[in-house]
Design a protein around this motif. Structure first.
Motif, PDB file in Angstrom:
ATOM      1  N   ALA A 230      -6.022  -5.109   0.377  1.00 54.50           N
ATOM      2  CA  ALA A 230      -4.401  -4.839   1.372  1.00 54.50           C
ATOM      3  C   ALA A 230      -3.222  -3.912   1.090  1.00 54.50           C
ATOM      4  CB  ALA A 230      -3.965  -5.957   1.858  1.00 54.50           C
ATOM      5  N   ALA A 231      -2.787  -4.573  -0.327  1.00 55.90           N
ATOM      6  CA  ALA A 231      -1.807  -3.728  -0.711  1.00 55.90           C
ATOM      7  C   ALA A 231      -1.462  -2.836  -1.602  1.00 55.90           C
ATOM      8  CB  ALA A 231      -1.190  -4.892  -2.004  1.00 55.90           C
ATOM      9  N   GLY A 232      -2.823  -2.329  -1.099  1.00 52.06           N
ATOM     10  CA  GLY A 232      -2.868  -1.202  -1.941  1.00 52.06           C
ATOM     11  C   GLY A 232      -2.645  -1.078  -3.844  1.00 52.06           C
ATOM     12  N   ALA A 233      -3.600  -1.844  -3.766  1.00 50.95           N
ATOM     13  CA  ALA A 233      -3.535  -2.305  -5.337  1.00 50.95           C
ATOM     14  C   ALA A 233      -4.283  -1.979  -6.111  1.00 50.95           C
ATOM     15  CB  ALA A 233      -2.650  -3.490  -5.943  1.00 50.95           C
ATOM     16  N   ALA A 234      -5.600  -1.216  -5.925  1.00 51.02           N
ATOM     17  CA  ALA A 234      -6.939  -0.942  -6.377  1.00 51.02           C
ATOM     18  C   ALA A 234      -6.699  -0.018  -7.945  1.00 51.02           C
ATOM     19  CB  ALA A 234      -7.812   0.071  -5.639  1.00 51.02           C
ATOM     20  N   ALA A 235      -5.967   0.423  -8.052  1.00 50.60           N
ATOM     21  CA  ALA A 235      -5.464   1.316  -8.850  1.00 50.60           C
ATOM     22  C   ALA A 235      -5.208   0.570  -9.931  1.00 50.60           C
ATOM     23  CB  ALA A 235      -4.532   2.745  -8.968  1.00 50.60           C
ATOM     24  N   GLU A 236      -4.267  -0.639  -9.722  1.00 46.37           N
ATOM     25  CA  GLU A 236      -3.583  -0.974 -11.165  1.00 46.37           C
ATOM     26  C   GLU A 236      -4.705  -2.674 -10.613  1.00 46.37           C
ATOM     27  OE1 GLU A 236      -0.437   1.204  -8.419  1.00 46.37           O
ATOM     28  OE2 GLU A 236      -2.027  -0.384  -7.577  1.00 46.37           O
ATOM     29  N   LEU A 237      -5.073  -2.451 -10.242  1.00 43.17           N
ATOM     30  CA  LEU A 237      -6.211  -3.405 -10.799  1.00 43.17           C
ATOM     31  C   LEU A 237      -7.109  -3.472 -11.961  1.00 43.17           C
ATOM     32  CD1 LEU A 237      -7.749  -6.267 -10.362  1.00 43.17           C
ATOM     33  CD2 LEU A 237      -9.423  -5.097  -9.152  1.00 43.17           C
ATOM     34  N   ARG A 238      -7.756  -1.860 -11.717  1.00 45.21           N
ATOM     35  CA  ARG A 238      -8.276  -1.389 -12.388  1.00 45.21           C
ATOM     36  C   ARG A 238      -8.010  -1.299 -14.055  1.00 45.21           C
ATOM     37  NH1 ARG A 238     -12.411   4.379 -11.251  1.00 45.21           N
ATOM     38  NH2 ARG A 238     -13.106   4.561 -13.032  1.00 45.21           N
ATOM     39  N   ALA A 239      -6.415  -0.597 -13.891  1.00 40.25           N
ATOM     40  CA  ALA A 239      -5.883   0.108 -15.175  1.00 40.25           C
ATOM     41  C   ALA A 239      -5.375  -1.516 -16.351  1.00 40.25           C
ATOM     42  CB  ALA A 239      -4.173   0.299 -14.623  1.00 40.25           C
TER      43      ALA A 239
END
Length: 600
Positions: A230-239
């Motif tokens: 929902a937060a569009g945080a997939a890239a940040e999670l992976r990083a």
């Protein structure tokens, strides 16, 4: 202009390009305004608002939800008063449970008739207040515009959710001035949003405390939910996961937040989660929850036994109410997952999980990974999903109904991207899959969208097959038919001495392939032999229009692993094809001893 025209102006201003809904007397002024709006935009077709009419209002809500889930934008549907509004209760409750931003515009009887038991009057405000993020009954016509604009703002901000706007018919016909600006003021809600925004960058002390806990841990684990998507945080999670070498388990709603084949991904945890993921939760000493809420499908009926070995628990969530609601935390942050993860990464450097923990994770995946009966001459549903994942390379938007097929999809389809798995998580609403797929396809016309459904679930909204063909929506419907309500049968076999009362559908006469053809599907066929499956799946995926493929699967296939009622992950039943940490005999005995419980 009229109130109905004002509604259309606000919708256009908010970027709405698609509406879903069914007509009725109390909403007709606004439906007519849609026609006139599109007629006025005839020379600019890109400005027109497409209107999709489903078979019923419930499906309209699920289409709006599918649109929102696949795109991240607010989905919108419009229904009439009375039964139109009450048919919309289920999708509103569904969106509320899964934090999906939709706006429902209801027609209502004229203000003077409210409370008189008028024809098709229903107390929408009272009914919806229990299951929506916010409900408005517009009684002051001069506030219609501001109310609608506020509805969109509330739906998409903070923890997203459904907003209902109930508009009496006389307000739709009222003539007034369109202002082009303004929202309602909600001091409490606005203050909370400002507090969250202000605290989005964690202070130095708070960041230092988090990394102090991380340094003290030897087996950290990220527990990721739908809030990351929902937060569009997939890239940040992976990083974040890669920088600190922290393995990841996801909830059902969090699938796609990290690619399934990523070296640090253990898959889904929970009641039907992967054994390796659940065992990792048992083994971890620092559980870091991000955008997840410790719900009963994950923590079961015994939150104290969930991650019992974790010395520390951290929790990041946009909703303060979720912090310490189920599981006590040692470190928490109320805020957006994207900004929180970014802020943490700006501070911490050189802290990584011990190599021994990562080696154990690899061993867990190798020893306790997903598996099923690969030698059976009958078509195994897991094989169907596995093969579809291989054909599409995991790059498809998948929706599901609810039941065994939902769990097999979550377990065996290797999702690559966020917003690619659309399912009814919290409410568990059968009939969700097909209308959600139609909404998703309209939101993302270039994507391959597939509804993986069950014969029980698809019956709930089978009328939407005609909607797909009517509007030329090229959704693909893959029906896994085991002639029954498979999940109910599984529980009846385990906990009710095999009495498959009401769950056996072998006497039902519906021919789904003929039904799909009758509803306009030019590709509609059935697979009964495993030798035919791969070729049929490839043809099904490649077909340019709506396509329907029914696969007759093993009627006795069950969903494993399974954490039964009142059990902890250490007592998980892994089934006959996934090695357990306990002896097979003990697992079998426990399965037999378990009693029926209220928790399904």
């Amino acid at each position: 202009m009229s109130g109905a025209d004002i509604i259309l102006r606000v919708l256009a201003e908010q970027g709405v390009d698609t509406l879903f809904g069914y007509s009725g007397g109390a909403i007709l002024p606004t439906y007519d305004a849609v026609f006139r709006f599109n007629e006025a935009c005839a020379s600019h077709p890109e400005r027109q608002i497409r209107f999709i009419v489903p078979a019923n209002e419930q499906a309209a809500g699920f289409m709006a939800a599918g649109y929102a889930r696949a795109s991240g934008k607010v989905g919108v549907f419009m229904v009439t008063s009375g039964p139109g509004a009450t048919n919309a209760v289920t999708p509103i409750a569904d969106c509320n449970g899964d934090s999906i931003p939709v706006v429902l515009i209801c027609g209502q009887v004229p203000r003077a008739a409210i409370g008189s038991d008028a024809f098709q009057e229903a107390p929408v405000f009272n009914i919806m207040s229990a299951c929506a993020k916010q409900v408005f009954l517009v009684t002051d016509a001069t506030k219609l515009e501001q109310t609608l604009r506020s509805a969109f703002e509330i739906a998409r901000t903070g923890r997203p959710g459904p907003v209902v706007v109930d508009v009496p018919k006389d307000i739709q016909n009222w003539m007034g001035v369109y202002q082009g600006k303004g929202t309602l003021q909600f001091r409490g809600y606005s203050d909370r949003l400002r507090m969250v925004a202000k605290g989005s960058d964690l202070g130095e002390d708070k960041r230092a405390r988090f990394f102090d806990l991380l340094r003290q841990s030897e087996r950290p684990l990220l527990y990721v939910g739908g809030g990351v998507i929902a937060a569009g945080a997939a890239a940040e999670l992976r990083a974040f996961s890669e920088r600190y070498r922290i393995p990841v388990v996801t909830t059902l709603m969090g699938l796609g937040a990290i690619p399934a084949k990523h070296e640090l991904s253990l898959g889904m945890l929970g009641m039907h989660g992967a054994a390796c993921a659940n065992y990792a939760v048992e083994d971890c000493d620092f559980l870091i929850a991000v955008g997840s809420r410790f719900d009963d499908r994950v923590a079961g009926g015994r939150p104290d036994a969930f991650a019992a070995g974790a010395r520390y628990v951290a929790h990041i969530d946009i909703d303060e109410a979720e912090i310490n609601k189920v599981k006590r935390t040692h470190w928490s942050h109320v805020g957006d997952a994207k900004h929180a993860l970014r802020s943490l990464m700006e501070h911490g450097a050189g802290v990584q999980s011990p190599a021994g923990w990562l080696e154990r994770v690899v061993e867990l995946k190798q020893r306790h990974g997903m598996n099923y009966d690969r030698r059976s001459p009958l078509i195994q549903p897991q094989f169907v999903v596995e093969k579809l994942s291989e054909i599409t390379q995991g790059r498809a938007i998948i929706s599901t109904g609810v039941g065994q097929h939902q769990m097999w999809t979550a377990q065996f389809f290797e999702f690559v991207e966020p917003r690619s798995f659309l399912t009814s998580g919290s409410m568990g609403t059968m009939g969700f899959g097909l209308p959600a797929a139609i909404g998703a396809q309209l939101a993302r016309p270039d994507a391959l969208v597939i509804d993986i459904d069950g014969d029980g679930s698809i019956r709930m909204n089978a009328g939407e097959l005609e909607t797909a063909s009517t509007y030329g929506v090229p959704v693909k419907v893959l029906l896994l038919n085991n002639r029954g309500d498979g999940m109910i049968r599984q529980w009846q076999r385990l906990f009710y001495e095999g009495r498959t009362f009401v769950s056996d559908k072998s006497l039902h006469q519906k021919d789904f392939v003929m039904a799909a053809r009758a509803d306009g599907f030019r590709f509609a066929c059935r697979v009964e032999a495993i030798s035919e499956l791969e070729d049929k799946l490839k043809s099904f995926v490649k077909f340019e229009g709506p396509a329907f493929l029914e696969v007759m699967i093993d009627e006795n296939a069950d969903v494993f692993p399974m954490v039964g009622p009142g059990q902890s992950y250490s007592e998980m039943i892994t089934g006959p094809f996934i090695p357990s940490r306990r002896t097979p005999e003990a697992g079998h005995q426990d399965a037999v001893r378990l009693n029926a419980a209220d928790m399904f």
